[in-house]
Design a protein around this motif. Structure first.
Motif, PDB file in Angstrom:
ATOM      1  N   SER A 117       0.833  -1.194   0.000  1.00  0.00           N
ATOM      2  CA  SER A 117       0.000   0.000   0.000  1.00  0.00           C
ATOM      3  C   SER A 117       0.872   1.251   0.000  1.00  0.00           C
ATOM      4  CB  SER A 117      -0.916   0.017   1.226  1.00  0.00           C
ATOM      5  OG  SER A 117      -0.153   0.239   2.403  1.00  0.00           O
ATOM      6  N   ILE A 118       0.274   2.366  -0.417  1.00  0.00           N
ATOM      7  CA  ILE A 118       0.998   3.639  -0.379  1.00  0.00           C
ATOM      8  C   ILE A 118       1.372   3.982   1.062  1.00  0.00           C
ATOM      9  CG2 ILE A 118       0.812   6.119  -0.803  1.00  0.00           C
ATOM     10  CD1 ILE A 118      -0.994   5.499  -3.169  1.00  0.00           C
ATOM     11  N   GLU A 119       0.486   3.667   1.988  1.00  0.00           N
ATOM     12  CA  GLU A 119       0.762   3.942   3.402  1.00  0.00           C
ATOM     13  C   GLU A 119       2.014   3.191   3.865  1.00  0.00           C
ATOM     14  OE1 GLU A 119      -3.121   5.140   2.361  1.00  0.00           O
ATOM     15  OE2 GLU A 119      -2.228   3.137   2.168  1.00  0.00           O
ATOM     16  N   ASP A 120       2.170   1.941   3.419  1.00  0.00           N
ATOM     17  CA  ASP A 120       3.365   1.169   3.770  1.00  0.00           C
ATOM     18  C   ASP A 120       4.623   1.855   3.246  1.00  0.00           C
ATOM     19  OD1 ASP A 120       1.939  -0.836   5.062  1.00  0.00           O
ATOM     20  OD2 ASP A 120       1.760  -2.069   3.251  1.00  0.00           O
ATOM     21  N   VAL A 121       4.559   2.316   1.994  1.00  0.00           N
ATOM     22  CA  VAL A 121       5.716   2.979   1.380  1.00  0.00           C
ATOM     23  C   VAL A 121       6.073   4.243   2.138  1.00  0.00           C
ATOM     24  CG1 VAL A 121       6.602   4.085  -0.707  1.00  0.00           C
ATOM     25  CG2 VAL A 121       5.204   2.025  -0.900  1.00  0.00           C
ATOM     26  N   LEU A 122       5.076   5.037   2.491  1.00  0.00           N
ATOM     27  CA  LEU A 122       5.328   6.301   3.178  1.00  0.00           C
ATOM     28  C   LEU A 122       5.870   6.100   4.584  1.00  0.00           C
ATOM     29  CD1 LEU A 122       2.191   8.345   2.049  1.00  0.00           C
ATOM     30  CD2 LEU A 122       4.544   8.580   1.234  1.00  0.00           C
ATOM     31  N   ARG A 123       5.564   4.953   5.197  1.00  0.00           N
ATOM     32  CA  ARG A 123       6.078   4.673   6.543  1.00  0.00           C
ATOM     33  C   ARG A 123       7.575   4.388   6.518  1.00  0.00           C
ATOM     34  NH1 ARG A 123       0.883   2.467   7.942  1.00  0.00           N
ATOM     35  NH2 ARG A 123       1.375   0.508   6.874  1.00  0.00           N
ATOM     36  N   ASP A 124       8.078   3.836   5.413  1.00  0.00           N
ATOM     37  CA  ASP A 124       9.492   3.460   5.351  1.00  0.00           C
ATOM     38  C   ASP A 124      10.024   3.626   3.928  1.00  0.00           C
ATOM     39  OD1 ASP A 124      12.002   2.480   5.949  1.00  0.00           O
ATOM     40  OD2 ASP A 124      11.388   0.374   5.917  1.00  0.00           O
ATOM     41  N   PRO A 125      10.104   4.862   3.417  1.00  0.00           N
ATOM     42  CA  PRO A 125      10.565   5.054   2.046  1.00  0.00           C
ATOM     43  C   PRO A 125      11.986   4.562   1.802  1.00  0.00           C
ATOM     44  CG  PRO A 125      10.368   7.156   3.205  1.00  0.00           C
ATOM     45  CD  PRO A 125       9.719   6.129   4.061  1.00  0.00           C
ATOM     46  N   ALA A 126      12.887   4.785   2.768  1.00  0.00           N
ATOM     47  CA  ALA A 126      14.267   4.336   2.588  1.00  0.00           C
ATOM     48  C   ALA A 126      14.334   2.817   2.499  1.00  0.00           C
ATOM     49  CB  ALA A 126      15.135   4.841   3.736  1.00  0.00           C
ATOM     50  N   GLY A 127      13.566   2.143   3.355  1.00  0.00           N
ATOM     51  CA  GLY A 127      13.548   0.679   3.319  1.00  0.00           C
ATOM     52  C   GLY A 127      13.013   0.143   2.010  1.00  0.00           C
ATOM     53  N   PHE A 128      11.952   0.755   1.507  1.00  0.00           N
ATOM     54  CA  PHE A 128      11.393   0.317   0.228  1.00  0.00           C
ATOM     55  C   PHE A 128      12.372   0.572  -0.913  1.00  0.00           C
ATOM     56  CE2 PHE A 128       7.355  -0.284   2.265  1.00  0.00           C
ATOM     57  CZ  PHE A 128       6.649  -1.117   1.421  1.00  0.00           C
ATOM     58  N   ALA A 129      13.038   1.724  -0.888  1.00  0.00           N
ATOM     59  CA  ALA A 129      14.016   2.022  -1.939  1.00  0.00           C
ATOM     60  C   ALA A 129      15.161   1.011  -1.901  1.00  0.00           C
ATOM     61  CB  ALA A 129      14.548   3.442  -1.770  1.00  0.00           C
ATOM     62  N   GLU A 130      15.683   0.738  -0.719  1.00  0.00           N
ATOM     63  CA  GLU A 130      16.800  -0.212  -0.582  1.00  0.00           C
ATOM     64  C   GLU A 130      16.398  -1.613  -1.015  1.00  0.00           C
ATOM     65  OE1 GLU A 130      19.858   0.720   2.861  1.00  0.00           O
ATOM     66  OE2 GLU A 130      17.817   0.695   3.649  1.00  0.00           O
ATOM     67  N   ASN A 131      15.274  -2.091  -0.525  1.00  0.00           N
ATOM     68  CA  ASN A 131      14.843  -3.455  -0.824  1.00  0.00           C
ATOM     69  C   ASN A 131      14.511  -3.638  -2.301  1.00  0.00           C
ATOM     70  OD1 ASN A 131      15.131  -4.171   1.868  1.00  0.00           O
ATOM     71  ND2 ASN A 131      12.996  -3.743   2.385  1.00  0.00           N
ATOM     72  N   THR A 132      13.892  -2.632  -2.909  1.00  0.00           N
ATOM     73  CA  THR A 132      13.535  -2.720  -4.318  1.00  0.00           C
ATOM     74  C   THR A 132      14.785  -2.694  -5.190  1.00  0.00           C
ATOM     75  OG1 THR A 132      11.430  -1.629  -3.880  1.00  0.00           O
ATOM     76  CG2 THR A 132      12.164  -1.671  -6.172  1.00  0.00           C
ATOM     77  N   ALA A 133      15.755  -1.870  -4.821  1.00  0.00           N
ATOM     78  CA  ALA A 133      17.011  -1.812  -5.571  1.00  0.00           C
ATOM     79  C   ALA A 133      17.702  -3.173  -5.566  1.00  0.00           C
ATOM     80  CB  ALA A 133      17.926  -0.745  -4.975  1.00  0.00           C
ATOM     81  N   LYS A 134      17.725  -3.818  -4.423  1.00  0.00           N
ATOM     82  CA  LYS A 134      18.388  -5.122  -4.320  1.00  0.00           C
ATOM     83  C   LYS A 134      17.576  -6.222  -4.994  1.00  0.00           C
ATOM     84  CE  LYS A 134      20.792  -3.872  -0.047  1.00  0.00           C
ATOM     85  NZ  LYS A 134      20.879  -4.054   1.438  1.00  0.00           N
ATOM     86  N   ALA A 135      16.254  -6.171  -4.836  1.00  0.00           N
ATOM     87  CA  ALA A 135      15.399  -7.225  -5.388  1.00  0.00           C
ATOM     88  C   ALA A 135      15.411  -7.227  -6.910  1.00  0.00           C
ATOM     89  CB  ALA A 135      13.972  -7.059  -4.877  1.00  0.00           C
ATOM     90  N   PHE A 136      15.424  -6.044  -7.526  1.00  0.00           N
ATOM     91  CA  PHE A 136      15.325  -5.951  -8.986  1.00  0.00           C
ATOM     92  C   PHE A 136      16.642  -5.591  -9.660  1.00  0.00           C
ATOM     93  CE2 PHE A 136      10.779  -4.740  -7.846  1.00  0.00           C
ATOM     94  CZ  PHE A 136      10.303  -6.023  -8.064  1.00  0.00           C
ATOM     95  N   GLY A 137      17.700  -5.392  -8.863  1.00  0.00           N
ATOM     96  CA  GLY A 137      19.005  -5.111  -9.449  1.00  0.00           C
ATOM     97  C   GLY A 137      19.050  -3.813 -10.220  1.00  0.00           C
TER      98      GLY A 137
END
Length: 233
Positions: A117-137
């Motif tokens: 959800s957007i709410e999840d992303v807004l709660r931890d934007p740095a975590g989402f950016a880091e995890n997505t970068a690693k997951a999708f290369g």
């Protein structure tokens, strides 16, 4: 095409065959590949389900056919990200060019890419950016009040320039255009992300100083980009 030439005489254009509702037909892929571009920006203005199911299908086809095997770096944004989210939901792989890939989602696009959800992303934007970068290369530039750039190798940067006047349709297109231009000049992709987001924000601050946050538009930001570039140079 004639309207674009009149408004933007400095641009080099590649006229394409029209697809659904004025989009770019997938049959143009071979023509686009022959342009010998070193950087590909895919997404802004391509169209999607907001226009029609046919146009959304064409955009997915363009993403699937243009990104894989592209010889240089690529930037994926807007409708390109939404098309990729649909491909991932169908169990298909995240398309990559031969060079580095940069994705530039806002929180809504990040939510669609990750299935959260957007709410999840807004709660931890740095975590989402880091995890997505690693997951999708890929390099992730997650836009927001404080934008976050993340590299698959663990590098993380925050940007503090900019103001609420940037939260208007078209502002993100200015950012991705600037980013693509820096990549085309040979800047290392992660450095280009960090530079582009700061310069974009600085141009927005200059526009706000002159016209106010409420009245400024993305076109005003484009007018200020040369001055922001001059400051950093």
């Amino acid at each position: 095409v004639s309207a674009a030439v009149t408004r933007l005489p400095e641009c080099c254009l590649c006229p394409c065959k029209e697809g659904a509702q004025g989009g770019i037909a997938p049959e143009n892929v071979s023509l686009l590949r022959r342009q010998r571009a070193t950087v590909l920006l895919l997404g802004p203005g391509l169209g999607g389900t907001a226009q029609s199911a046919a146009r959304a299908t064409e955009t997915r086809t363009l993403v699937q056919q243009l990104l894989p095997g592209f010889v240089g770096a690529a930037v994926l944004d807007a409708d390109g990200l939404n098309a990729t989210a649909q491909l991932l939901a169908e169990g298909k792989p995240f398309p990559h060019p031969a060079g580095e890939l940069v994705v530039t989602p806002h929180p809504g696009e990040m939510a669609r890419l990750t299935g959260k959800s957007i709410e999840d992303v807004l709660r931890d934007p740095a975590g989402f950016a880091e995890n997505t970068a690693k997951a999708f290369g890929c390099i992730v530039l997650l836009k927001g009040a404080v934008s976050v750039a993340a590299h698959p190798d663990g590098r993380l940067r925050y940007n503090a320039s900019g103001n609420p006047g940037l939260a208007k349709g078209g502002s993100g297109d200015v950012l991705t255009g600037l980013l693509t231009g820096l990549l085309a000049q040979g800047m290392e992709p992660f450095d280009a992300c960090c530079a582009a987001v700061w310069i974009h924000g600085r141009a927005g601050d200059m526009a706000a100083e002159e016209k106010g946050r409420r009245g400024m538009t993305p076109a005003d930001m484009i007018e200020k980009l040369p001055y922001a570039l001059k400051e950093v140079e």
